[in-house]
Design a protein around this motif. Structure first.
Motif, PDB file in Angstrom:
ATOM      1  N   ALA A 148      41.951  45.508  40.472  1.00 21.06           N
ATOM      2  CA  ALA A 148      40.745  45.598  41.305  1.00 21.06           C
ATOM      3  C   ALA A 148      39.581  44.900  40.632  1.00 21.06           C
ATOM      4  CB  ALA A 148      40.410  47.057  41.580  1.00 21.06           C
ATOM      5  N   PHE A 149      39.513  45.036  39.315  1.00 22.61           N
ATOM      6  CA  PHE A 149      38.430  44.385  38.575  1.00 22.61           C
ATOM      7  C   PHE A 149      38.514  42.871  38.723  1.00 22.61           C
ATOM      8  CE2 PHE A 149      36.938  42.120  34.885  1.00 22.61           C
ATOM      9  CZ  PHE A 149      35.670  42.631  34.709  1.00 22.61           C
ATOM     10  N   VAL A 150      39.674  42.289  38.441  1.00 26.66           N
ATOM     11  CA  VAL A 150      39.817  40.832  38.487  1.00 26.66           C
ATOM     12  C   VAL A 150      39.572  40.305  39.899  1.00 26.66           C
ATOM     13  CG1 VAL A 150      41.452  38.925  38.231  1.00 26.66           C
ATOM     14  CG2 VAL A 150      41.322  40.703  36.481  1.00 26.66           C
ATOM     15  N   GLU A 151      40.067  41.006  40.892  1.00 29.95           N
ATOM     16  CA  GLU A 151      39.875  40.555  42.272  1.00 29.95           C
ATOM     17  C   GLU A 151      38.396  40.443  42.613  1.00 29.95           C
ATOM     18  OE1 GLU A 151      41.157  41.749  46.865  1.00 29.95           O
ATOM     19  OE2 GLU A 151      41.735  43.034  45.189  1.00 29.95           O
ATOM     20  N   LEU A 152      37.623  41.457  42.252  1.00 32.27           N
ATOM     21  CA  LEU A 152      36.191  41.404  42.554  1.00 32.27           C
ATOM     22  C   LEU A 152      35.474  40.410  41.643  1.00 32.27           C
ATOM     23  CD1 LEU A 152      33.852  42.408  44.222  1.00 32.27           C
ATOM     24  CD2 LEU A 152      33.666  44.402  42.703  1.00 32.27           C
ATOM     25  N   TRP A 153      35.862  40.352  40.368  1.00 30.99           N
ATOM     26  CA  TRP A 153      35.216  39.435  39.417  1.00 30.99           C
ATOM     27  C   TRP A 153      35.379  37.980  39.852  1.00 30.99           C
ATOM     28  CZ3 TRP A 153      37.315  35.924  35.648  1.00 30.99           C
ATOM     29  CH2 TRP A 153      36.379  35.462  34.712  1.00 30.99           C
ATOM     30  N   GLN A 154      36.491  37.639  40.445  1.00 30.41           N
ATOM     31  CA  GLN A 154      36.753  36.262  40.859  1.00 30.41           C
ATOM     32  C   GLN A 154      36.197  35.939  42.242  1.00 30.41           C
ATOM     33  OE1 GLN A 154      41.050  36.079  40.371  1.00 30.41           O
ATOM     34  NE2 GLN A 154      40.857  35.251  38.291  1.00 30.41           N
ATOM     35  N   SER A 155      35.532  36.865  42.872  1.00 33.87           N
ATOM     36  CA  SER A 155      35.074  36.667  44.248  1.00 33.87           C
ATOM     37  C   SER A 155      33.749  35.919  44.318  1.00 33.87           C
ATOM     38  CB  SER A 155      34.914  38.025  44.945  1.00 33.87           C
ATOM     39  OG  SER A 155      33.809  38.736  44.414  1.00 33.87           O
ATOM     40  N   ASP A 156      33.543  35.232  45.440  1.00 30.28           N
ATOM     41  CA  ASP A 156      32.260  34.566  45.678  1.00 30.28           C
ATOM     42  C   ASP A 156      31.132  35.590  45.764  1.00 30.28           C
ATOM     43  OD1 ASP A 156      33.510  32.109  45.724  1.00 30.28           O
ATOM     44  OD2 ASP A 156      33.688  32.043  47.913  1.00 30.28           O
ATOM     45  N   ALA A 157      31.434  36.774  46.288  1.00 27.84           N
ATOM     46  CA  ALA A 157      30.410  37.813  46.400  1.00 27.84           C
ATOM     47  C   ALA A 157      29.883  38.207  45.026  1.00 27.84           C
ATOM     48  CB  ALA A 157      30.978  39.031  47.118  1.00 27.84           C
ATOM     49  N   ALA A 158      30.774  38.332  44.049  1.00 27.69           N
ATOM     50  CA  ALA A 158      30.353  38.690  42.700  1.00 27.69           C
ATOM     51  C   ALA A 158      29.514  37.581  42.072  1.00 27.69           C
ATOM     52  CB  ALA A 158      31.567  38.985  41.831  1.00 27.69           C
ATOM     53  N   ARG A 159      29.904  36.339  42.305  1.00 29.48           N
ATOM     54  CA  ARG A 159      29.130  35.218  41.768  1.00 29.48           C
ATOM     55  C   ARG A 159      27.725  35.191  42.366  1.00 29.48           C
ATOM     56  NH1 ARG A 159      34.455  33.250  41.770  1.00 29.48           N
ATOM     57  NH2 ARG A 159      35.045  32.297  39.764  1.00 29.48           N
ATOM     58  N   ALA A 160      27.637  35.393  43.669  1.00 32.04           N
ATOM     59  CA  ALA A 160      26.328  35.383  44.331  1.00 32.04           C
ATOM     60  C   ALA A 160      25.478  36.557  43.863  1.00 32.04           C
ATOM     61  CB  ALA A 160      26.517  35.430  45.849  1.00 32.04           C
ATOM     62  N   ALA A 161      26.078  37.714  43.718  1.00 33.23           N
ATOM     63  CA  ALA A 161      25.333  38.898  43.284  1.00 33.23           C
ATOM     64  C   ALA A 161      24.828  38.744  41.856  1.00 33.23           C
ATOM     65  CB  ALA A 161      26.209  40.133  43.406  1.00 33.23           C
ATOM     66  N   THR A 162      25.609  38.086  41.012  1.00 28.98           N
ATOM     67  CA  THR A 162      25.180  37.869  39.627  1.00 28.98           C
ATOM     68  C   THR A 162      23.983  36.936  39.574  1.00 28.98           C
ATOM     69  OG1 THR A 162      27.452  38.201  38.881  1.00 28.98           O
ATOM     70  CG2 THR A 162      25.938  37.151  37.335  1.00 28.98           C
ATOM     71  N   GLN A 163      23.996  35.889  40.359  1.00 29.26           N
ATOM     72  CA  GLN A 163      22.836  34.991  40.416  1.00 29.26           C
ATOM     73  C   GLN A 163      21.607  35.729  40.928  1.00 29.26           C
ATOM     74  OE1 GLN A 163      22.728  31.963  39.123  1.00 29.26           O
ATOM     75  NE2 GLN A 163      24.895  32.150  38.550  1.00 29.26           N
TER      76      GLN A 163
END
Length: 215
Positions: A148-163
């Motif tokens: 579950a961690f890797v799936e979310l970490w690799q997502s576009d949503a996670a990248r956008a939220a981090t920015q």
């Protein structure tokens, strides 16, 4: 009844002084285990700063020596003789900060402990903080399913939220690390911008907690 308290901690997993500040944070958590910690990460190494670690070799060696002299916290042999000597690891705050964001979503109660493990993984064990195998193993150690961690970490949503988290932290003034702000209700007091030894840090927070009216 007094307003709720929060310790707001601005940090970056790649920051050598955040590595140095880990004992101070550990001492604080021992002294005040119920004081909530909110993380702010503005992205120390992003954009044009992203580069193979070999390009900042001398800077890192000199900076970590200053950390050792000032804080008594030393990087490990694996960092110097493996990660830094090999030189191809790309220093980039975004992947580990994205991992922290993922932990905040999946296990918010473990997010600080997970974040605190990242500088140790890098500077003590010489492990690359963009490796999904490493990051998912650390997440699993803090109670999160690695898949579950890797799936979310690799997502576009996670990248956008981090920015978005980077931008929010920078707007709030978290541009130097470590930075610690004590919040009570709507009041904020800057406690640390840079390094502070454990005993002094705990005393400062203790004094603020005892004040009826913040300065």
């Amino acid at each position: 009844m007094r307003d709720a308290e929060t310790l707001i901690y601005g940090f970056d997993p790649l920051c050598g002084w955040c590595f140095a500040f880990r004992p101070s944070m550990a001492a604080l958590r021992t002294a005040y285990p119920s004081l909530p910690i909110a993380l702010r990460y503005g992205g120390l190494v992003t954009g044009e700063r992203v580069a193979p670690i070999a390009q900042t070799r001398d800077y890192l060696i000199n900076g970590l020596e200053q950390v050792r002299r000032t804080a008594g916290v030393a990087a490990g042999v694996a960092f110097y003789e493996e990660l830094l000597a090999e030189g191809t690891y790309v220093s980039n705050s975004e992947p580990p900060c994205r991992a922290v964001w993922v932990m905040e979503q999946l296990a918010p109660q473990a997010a600080y402990a997970f974040a605190d493990s990242l500088p140790e993984a890098l500077y003590v064990h010489g492990q690359p903080l963009d490796d999904p195998v490493l990051l998912s193993a650390l997440a699993k150690a803090h109670g999160v399913d690695s898949g579950a961690f890797v799936e979310l970490w690799q997502s576009d949503a996670a990248r956008a939220a981090t920015q978005a988290a980077f931008a929010q932290a920078q707007r709030a003034g978290f541009t130097t690390y470590p930075t610690v702000v004590y919040q009570r209700g709507y009041q904020h007091v800057l406690v640390v911008r840079g390094f502070m030894p454990p005993e002094q840090f705990v005393e400062r927070i203790g004094a603020l907690r005892e004040m009826e009216v913040l300065p």
